[in-house]
Design a protein around this motif. Structure first.
Motif, PDB file in Angstrom:
ATOM      1  N   ARG A   1      -2.246   7.446  -3.855  1.00 29.08           N
ATOM      2  CA  ARG A   1      -2.298   6.022  -3.515  1.00 29.08           C
ATOM      3  C   ARG A   1      -3.630   5.625  -2.873  1.00 29.08           C
ATOM      4  O   ARG A   1      -3.666   4.979  -1.826  1.00 29.08           O
ATOM      5  CB  ARG A   1      -1.131   5.646  -2.599  1.00 29.08           C
ATOM      6  CG  ARG A   1       0.226   5.746  -3.272  1.00 29.08           C
ATOM      7  CD  ARG A   1       1.335   5.320  -2.355  1.00 29.08           C
ATOM      8  NE  ARG A   1       2.622   5.383  -3.034  1.00 29.08           N
ATOM      9  CZ  ARG A   1       3.797   5.155  -2.432  1.00 29.08           C
ATOM     10  NH1 ARG A   1       3.818   4.845  -1.151  1.00 29.08           N
ATOM     11  NH2 ARG A   1       4.917   5.234  -3.123  1.00 29.08           N
ATOM     12  N   HIS A   2      -4.716   6.010  -3.539  1.00 22.94           N
ATOM     13  CA  HIS A   2      -6.043   5.629  -3.095  1.00 22.94           C
ATOM     14  C   HIS A   2      -6.535   4.435  -3.919  1.00 22.94           C
ATOM     15  O   HIS A   2      -6.369   4.411  -5.145  1.00 22.94           O
ATOM     16  CB  HIS A   2      -7.034   6.782  -3.269  1.00 22.94           C
ATOM     17  CG  HIS A   2      -6.956   7.795  -2.174  1.00 22.94           C
ATOM     18  ND1 HIS A   2      -7.927   7.937  -1.221  1.00 22.94           N
ATOM     19  CD2 HIS A   2      -6.003   8.710  -1.871  1.00 22.94           C
ATOM     20  CE1 HIS A   2      -7.591   8.910  -0.386  1.00 22.94           C
ATOM     21  NE2 HIS A   2      -6.420   9.392  -0.774  1.00 22.94           N
ATOM     22  N   VAL A   3      -7.132   3.468  -3.253  1.00 26.38           N
ATOM     23  CA  VAL A   3      -7.768   2.362  -3.956  1.00 26.38           C
ATOM     24  C   VAL A   3      -9.010   2.892  -4.677  1.00 26.38           C
ATOM     25  O   VAL A   3      -9.724   3.750  -4.134  1.00 26.38           O
ATOM     26  CB  VAL A   3      -8.160   1.244  -2.971  1.00 26.38           C
ATOM     27  CG1 VAL A   3      -8.950   0.136  -3.677  1.00 26.38           C
ATOM     28  CG2 VAL A   3      -6.917   0.671  -2.299  1.00 26.38           C
TER      29      VAL A   3
ATOM     30  N   HIS B   1     -11.766  -3.794  -7.415  1.00 25.45           N
ATOM     31  CA  HIS B   1     -11.042  -2.876  -6.541  1.00 25.45           C
ATOM     32  C   HIS B   1      -9.576  -2.958  -6.958  1.00 25.45           C
ATOM     33  O   HIS B   1      -8.972  -4.036  -6.886  1.00 25.45           O
ATOM     34  CB  HIS B   1     -11.188  -3.271  -5.070  1.00 25.45           C
ATOM     35  CG  HIS B   1     -12.539  -3.013  -4.505  1.00 25.45           C
ATOM     36  ND1 HIS B   1     -13.607  -3.858  -4.729  1.00 25.45           N
ATOM     37  CD2 HIS B   1     -13.007  -1.993  -3.733  1.00 25.45           C
ATOM     38  CE1 HIS B   1     -14.677  -3.376  -4.110  1.00 25.45           C
ATOM     39  NE2 HIS B   1     -14.343  -2.258  -3.498  1.00 25.45           N
TER      40      HIS B   1
ATOM     41  N   GLU C   1      -5.497  -1.067  -7.090  1.00 23.96           N
ATOM     42  CA  GLU C   1      -4.516  -0.094  -6.612  1.00 23.96           C
ATOM     43  C   GLU C   1      -3.854   0.495  -7.858  1.00 23.96           C
ATOM     44  O   GLU C   1      -2.963  -0.118  -8.438  1.00 23.96           O
ATOM     45  CB  GLU C   1      -3.503  -0.783  -5.707  1.00 23.96           C
ATOM     46  CG  GLU C   1      -4.152  -1.472  -4.502  1.00 23.96           C
ATOM     47  CD  GLU C   1      -3.203  -2.355  -3.730  1.00 23.96           C
ATOM     48  OE1 GLU C   1      -1.984  -2.345  -4.057  1.00 23.96           O
ATOM     49  OE2 GLU C   1      -3.657  -3.062  -2.811  1.00 23.96           O
TER      50      GLU C   1
ATOM     51  N   TYR D   1      -2.827  -2.995  -9.467  1.00 19.67           N
ATOM     52  CA  TYR D   1      -2.974  -4.285  -8.794  1.00 19.67           C
ATOM     53  C   TYR D   1      -4.448  -4.516  -8.484  1.00 19.67           C
ATOM     54  O   TYR D   1      -5.073  -3.737  -7.755  1.00 19.67           O
ATOM     55  CB  TYR D   1      -2.152  -4.292  -7.499  1.00 19.67           C
ATOM     56  CG  TYR D   1      -2.188  -5.616  -6.770  1.00 19.67           C
ATOM     57  CD1 TYR D   1      -1.377  -6.667  -7.174  1.00 19.67           C
ATOM     58  CD2 TYR D   1      -3.037  -5.808  -5.687  1.00 19.67           C
ATOM     59  CE1 TYR D   1      -1.398  -7.884  -6.507  1.00 19.67           C
ATOM     60  CE2 TYR D   1      -3.066  -7.018  -5.015  1.00 19.67           C
ATOM     61  CZ  TYR D   1      -2.246  -8.055  -5.432  1.00 19.67           C
ATOM     62  OH  TYR D   1      -2.278  -9.250  -4.769  1.00 19.67           O
TER      63      TYR D   1
ATOM     64  N   ARG E   1      -7.274  -6.303  -6.613  1.00 20.15           N
ATOM     65  CA  ARG E   1      -7.413  -7.037  -5.363  1.00 20.15           C
ATOM     66  C   ARG E   1      -8.304  -8.264  -5.524  1.00 20.15           C
ATOM     67  O   ARG E   1      -8.212  -9.187  -4.720  1.00 20.15           O
ATOM     68  CB  ARG E   1      -7.981  -6.109  -4.283  1.00 20.15           C
ATOM     69  CG  ARG E   1      -6.982  -5.046  -3.834  1.00 20.15           C
ATOM     70  CD  ARG E   1      -7.489  -4.251  -2.668  1.00 20.15           C
ATOM     71  NE  ARG E   1      -6.433  -3.434  -2.059  1.00 20.15           N
ATOM     72  CZ  ARG E   1      -6.611  -2.670  -0.985  1.00 20.15           C
ATOM     73  NH1 ARG E   1      -7.813  -2.618  -0.402  1.00 20.15           N
ATOM     74  NH2 ARG E   1      -5.598  -1.974  -0.497  1.00 20.15           N
TER      75      ARG E   1
ATOM     76  N   GLN F   1      -5.891 -10.565  -7.420  1.00 18.86           N
ATOM     77  CA  GLN F   1      -4.611 -10.614  -6.713  1.00 18.86           C
ATOM     78  C   GLN F   1      -3.443 -10.686  -7.694  1.00 18.86           C
ATOM     79  O   GLN F   1      -2.528 -11.499  -7.562  1.00 18.86           O
ATOM     80  CB  GLN F   1      -4.578 -11.796  -5.729  1.00 18.86           C
ATOM     81  CG  GLN F   1      -5.605 -11.667  -4.610  1.00 18.86           C
ATOM     82  CD  GLN F   1      -5.464 -12.738  -3.546  1.00 18.86           C
ATOM     83  OE1 GLN F   1      -4.653 -13.651  -3.667  1.00 18.86           O
ATOM     84  NE2 GLN F   1      -6.241 -12.625  -2.479  1.00 18.86           N
TER      85      GLN F   1
ATOM     86  N   ASP G   1      -9.401   4.297   1.081  1.00 18.25           N
ATOM     87  CA  ASP G   1      -8.448   3.252   1.448  1.00 18.25           C
ATOM     88  C   ASP G   1      -7.093   3.548   0.803  1.00 18.25           C
ATOM     89  O   ASP G   1      -6.993   3.669  -0.418  1.00 18.25           O
ATOM     90  CB  ASP G   1      -8.991   1.896   0.975  1.00 18.25           C
ATOM     91  CG  ASP G   1      -8.179   0.737   1.514  1.00 18.25           C
ATOM     92  OD1 ASP G   1      -7.270   0.977   2.327  1.00 18.25           O
ATOM     93  OD2 ASP G   1      -8.468  -0.420   1.123  1.00 18.25           O
TER      94      ASP G   1
ATOM     95  N   PHE H   1      -3.176   2.526  -0.120  1.00 18.66           N
ATOM     96  CA  PHE H   1      -2.396   1.307  -0.346  1.00 18.66           C
ATOM     97  C   PHE H   1      -0.906   1.627  -0.407  1.00 18.66           C
ATOM     98  O   PHE H   1      -0.497   2.755  -0.689  1.00 18.66           O
ATOM     99  CB  PHE H   1      -2.825   0.616  -1.639  1.00 18.66           C
ATOM    100  CG  PHE H   1      -2.480   1.367  -2.907  1.00 18.66           C
ATOM    101  CD1 PHE H   1      -1.260   1.177  -3.545  1.00 18.66           C
ATOM    102  CD2 PHE H   1      -3.382   2.264  -3.479  1.00 18.66           C
ATOM    103  CE1 PHE H   1      -0.941   1.858  -4.708  1.00 18.66           C
ATOM    104  CE2 PHE H   1      -3.078   2.960  -4.642  1.00 18.66           C
ATOM    105  CZ  PHE H   1      -1.850   2.751  -5.251  1.00 18.66           C
ATOM    106  N   GLU H   2      -0.099   0.607  -0.133  1.00 15.94           N
ATOM    107  CA  GLU H   2       1.344   0.694  -0.261  1.00 15.94           C
ATOM    108  C   GLU H   2       1.773  -0.192  -1.434  1.00 15.94           C
ATOM    109  O   GLU H   2       1.201  -1.272  -1.630  1.00 15.94           O
ATOM    110  CB  GLU H   2       2.045   0.220   1.012  1.00 15.94           C
ATOM    111  CG  GLU H   2       1.833   1.147   2.202  1.00 15.94           C
ATOM    112  CD  GLU H   2       2.440   2.519   1.983  1.00 15.94           C
ATOM    113  OE1 GLU H   2       3.462   2.605   1.254  1.00 15.94           O
ATOM    114  OE2 GLU H   2       1.884   3.503   2.515  1.00 15.94           O
TER     115      GLU H   2
ATOM    116  N   HIS I   1       3.318  -2.952  -3.745  1.00 13.88           N
ATOM    117  CA  HIS I   1       3.718  -4.315  -3.443  1.00 13.88           C
ATOM    118  C   HIS I   1       5.196  -4.517  -3.789  1.00 13.88           C
ATOM    119  O   HIS I   1       5.670  -4.003  -4.794  1.00 13.88           O
ATOM    120  CB  HIS I   1       2.869  -5.310  -4.246  1.00 13.88           C
ATOM    121  CG  HIS I   1       1.431  -5.320  -3.831  1.00 13.88           C
ATOM    122  ND1 HIS I   1       0.917  -6.234  -2.945  1.00 13.88           N
ATOM    123  CD2 HIS I   1       0.394  -4.504  -4.160  1.00 13.88           C
ATOM    124  CE1 HIS I   1      -0.363  -5.997  -2.758  1.00 13.88           C
ATOM    125  NE2 HIS I   1      -0.709  -4.952  -3.491  1.00 13.88           N
TER     126      HIS I   1
END
Length: 308
Positions: A139-141, A157, A159, A175, A177, A180, A198, A200-201, A203
């Protein structure tokens, strides 16, 4: 970690006649004394391990001992092994190799290769592919520059959520960024790929297939058009390589008419590129508007060589 190592050793002994303690120690990065203790534990668990002495000595399973093969049939095992071997060449994943080794213990002793799968693609950076898979798992961006359909170079960027292999290319879905929203990106168009630190969790509003199918049936029908091509005999192979699912009609002179459903054909850059690559071997019959699009593209290309 010890249990995982013990299980791996069991499968290795099942797949090899003899394995030395030094080889096992080197592979699992432990001491030979640790391997000796592991072998004792495996024997205590009821596995018939045999010790072979001499220069080429080591450990192996007693002749005739095999694990239960009733879980999967030989056809299932052979197919899984073939697909996983194709993936292992791309990702260089030791876990995949371990899975292959476990499957081989319940597969037929004399496996006949009747299927081959090659996922390698020269248009995709294999290192970026492996980095993306790790980023999805951890789960790294990820960050990269992307050339979009309008030939614009933009920084993204995302996810990452999953990888796709389709139409002979790798894609990543995730996803974005910047937008969005959820987007799909083709790996061959990525530049300066970086996996960031970074985390991420996921969505809560994860896009699903039902949401993707929200467009009404009438709208879908309006967006799909039938493209009709007249193909000369010397272009048959090229066209069939590109459009395998089209409705084909062959004629006595060796030519072919093929009908292909295409989503918004007048906007499909990929279709334009493929049709132009056929040269004079293919003529577009319908839609007539597509003929105009190709004529304009050819005219613009000829302008580049007016002075030649």
């Amino acid at each position: 970690m010890k249990l995982e190592r013990l299980i791996s050793i069991i499968y290795k002994l099942l797949n090899h006649d003899v394995l030395s303690a030094s080889k096992l120690a080197e592979e699992f990065q432990v001491s030979q004394r640790t391997i000796y203790r592991d072998i004792d534990a495996i024997c205590a668990a009821g596995f018939p391990v045999v010790s072979y002495q001499g220069t080429n000595g080591g450990y192996g399973m007693i002749d005739g001992y095999k694990m239960d093969r009733t879980l999967l049939g030989s056809y299932d095992v052979n197919t899984l092994i073939t697909v996983l071997q194709g993936l292992s060449t791309v990702f260089e994943d030791e876990r995949v190799n371990g899975t292959i080794e476990r499957l081989q213990t319940i597969g037929p002793e004399h496996r006949t290769m009747n299927l081959s799968v090659d996922f390698e693609n020269l248009q995709t950076d294999p290192e970026a592919l492996r980095q993306l898979r790790e980023a999805i798992t951890e789960r790294h961006v990820v960050r990269f520059d992307y050339i979009n359909a309008n030939n614009e170079r933009l920084t993204r960027h995302i996810e990452p959520l999953r990888l796709h292999f389709k139409h002979r290319n790798w894609y990543v879905y995730g996803y974005c960024r910047v937008r969005q929203d959820y987007r799909e990106f083709r790996l061959s168009r990525m530049l300066n790929f970086t996996r960031t630190q970074d985390i991420f969790e996921p969505h809560p509003e994860m896009l699903n297939e039902a949401a993707e199918a929200a467009v009404s049936e009438q709208q879908q029908q309006d967006q799909w058009k039938e493209v009709v091509l007249q193909v000369k005999p010397d272009a048959l192979a090229e066209v069939m390589d590109q459009f395998r699912q089209g409705d084909k009609q062959f004629h006595p002179d060796g030519s072919m008419t093929i009908r292909i459903p295409v989503h918004e054909p007048l906007k499909a850059r990929w279709l334009r590129s493929i049709l132009l690559s056929f040269g004079s071997g293919v003529e577009v019959l319908e839609p007539t508007e597509l003929r105009g699009v190709l004529r304009e593209a050819l005219h613009n290309t000829l302008k580049l060589y007016e002075e030649v």
